[in-house]
Scaffold this active site. Structure first.
Site, PDB file in Angstrom:
ATOM      1  CB  ALA A  37      21.633  16.711 -11.339  1.00 32.76           C
ATOM      2  N   GLY A  38      23.528  13.992 -11.049  1.00 30.42           N
ATOM      3  CA  GLY A  38      24.706  13.370 -10.427  1.00 30.42           C
ATOM      4  C   GLY A  38      25.812  13.152 -11.453  1.00 30.42           C
ATOM      5  CG  HIS A  39      25.218  10.352 -14.647  1.00 26.64           C
ATOM      6  ND1 HIS A  39      23.872  10.086 -14.629  1.00 26.64           N
ATOM      7  CD2 HIS A  39      25.838   9.168 -14.413  1.00 26.64           C
ATOM      8  CE1 HIS A  39      23.678   8.789 -14.413  1.00 26.64           C
ATOM      9  NE2 HIS A  39      24.857   8.207 -14.265  1.00 26.64           N
ATOM     10  CD  GLU A 150      33.116  11.052  -2.105  1.00 32.28           C
ATOM     11  OE1 GLU A 150      32.170  11.551  -1.462  1.00 32.28           O
ATOM     12  OE2 GLU A 150      34.311  11.336  -1.910  1.00 32.28           O
ATOM     13  CG  ASP A 152      27.825   3.680  -7.793  1.00 33.18           C
ATOM     14  OD1 ASP A 152      27.035   2.736  -7.736  1.00 33.18           O
ATOM     15  OD2 ASP A 152      27.549   4.762  -8.358  1.00 33.18           O
TER      16      ASP A 152
END
Ligand code: AMP
Length: 281
Positions: A37-39, A150, A152
């Site tokens: 879900a982050g991507h 964010e 990374d």
């Protein structure tokens, strides 16, 4: 536009050209796949900034050290394609390593002082590998905007520096960290965690939040708050590579608290390296 999935640069360029001919703004979302879900939040954000969203999926060998997890890094292309399409990605470019780094390839983008601090201190060469591949992917796609997480944070700062220094005409946009319900920052590497480790892992975020609160309140010095946090994390079973307060824009070290700042950490839980960070404003 019809979905294009290709590992071929010419086919990628044809799809980009079709989009450009229609006068569409292009956003690029570079990933290493094993999507979560982050991507997808980056894709969602990209859709608010452009008409066509292209995603690259490439596990970049140059950003892994000799003893790191390149071989076992999760690869899930079929599922990634389904997830990306559902999220609204129209062009997926998943090149082979031999295409990005053909025989005789010898150029590297050196990302300067930012790349030898924080994670760079523990992963020599990592950020040069990132800077190299991101430069190449941006030059292959020439998007109007590229979206990075964010999660990374140091990588995001380095990429901003690189595109500015190399005159790559693209807007770099950062998007916030997406977390599991218990606070653990989503990561493709979370699948490495054992059930026991997965139970402990959210304590990293808790500790960052509590430490951040202490620093903002100013009842203890930043140094003492960080020393306490490292002690606590160590007692919980983490091995701490670093936990530091840095300037949000320059990533300069910060002794006292002067917003905007970022509290950043990298830790090991067993054989899994986790990174996380929070803004302190
Ligand atoms: P990766 O596939 O791990 O190289 O990540 C690709 C992009 O997704 C990078 O810009 C990451 O910062 C971003 N990303 C990874 N995890 C998250 C997350 N939990 N929240 C937001 N962005 C993320």
């Amino acid at each position: 536009m019809q979905l294009t999935v290709t590992k071929d640069m010419e086919a990628f360029h044809r799809a980009l050209l079709t989009s450009a001919k229609e006068g569409r703004r292009l956003a690029l979302v570079p990933t290493m796949g094993a999507l979560h879900a982050g991507h997808l939040s980056l894709v969602e954000h990209a859709r608010t900034l452009a008409d066509t969203v292209a995603m690259t999926i490439f596990v970049n060998p140059k950003q892994f050290g000799p003893n790191e997890d390149f071989a076992k890094y999760p690869r899930a292309l079929e599922n990634d394609i389904k997830m990306a399409e559902k999220a609204g990605v129209e062009i997926i470019y998943a090149p082979d390593a031999e295409d990005i780094y053909p025989e005789g390839y010898s150029t590297s983008v050196s990302a300067g002082p930012l790349s030898t601090q924080l994670c760079g201190k523990f992963r020599p060469g990592h950020f040069d590998g990132v800077a190299t591949v991101v430069s190449k992917l941006l030059l292959r796609a020439m998007p109007h905007v590229a979206v990075f997480g964010e999660k990374d944070y140091q990588q995001l700062c380095i990429i901003r520096r690189v595109v500015e220094d190399l005159d790559i005409a693209v807007d770099i946009v950062g998007a916030p960290i997406i977390r599991e319900a218990d606070g653990l920052a989503m990561s493709s590497r979370n699948t490495y965690l054992s059930a026991g480790e997965r139970g402990v892992a959210p304590r990293l975020y808790d500790t960052l939040v509590n430490t951040g609160r202490e620093i903002i309140m100013g009842n203890v010095t930043t140094k003492a708050a960080i020393a306490d946090a490292i002690k606590l994390l160590t007692a919980l079973g983490f091995k701490v590579d670093y936990l530091e307060l840095r300037d949000s824009d320059t990533l300069e070290p910060m002794d006292g608290f002067e917003p905007p700042a970022r509290l950043l950490a990298a830790v090991w839980l067993g054989k899994t390296r986790l990174i996380d960070n929070i803004p302190l404003e």
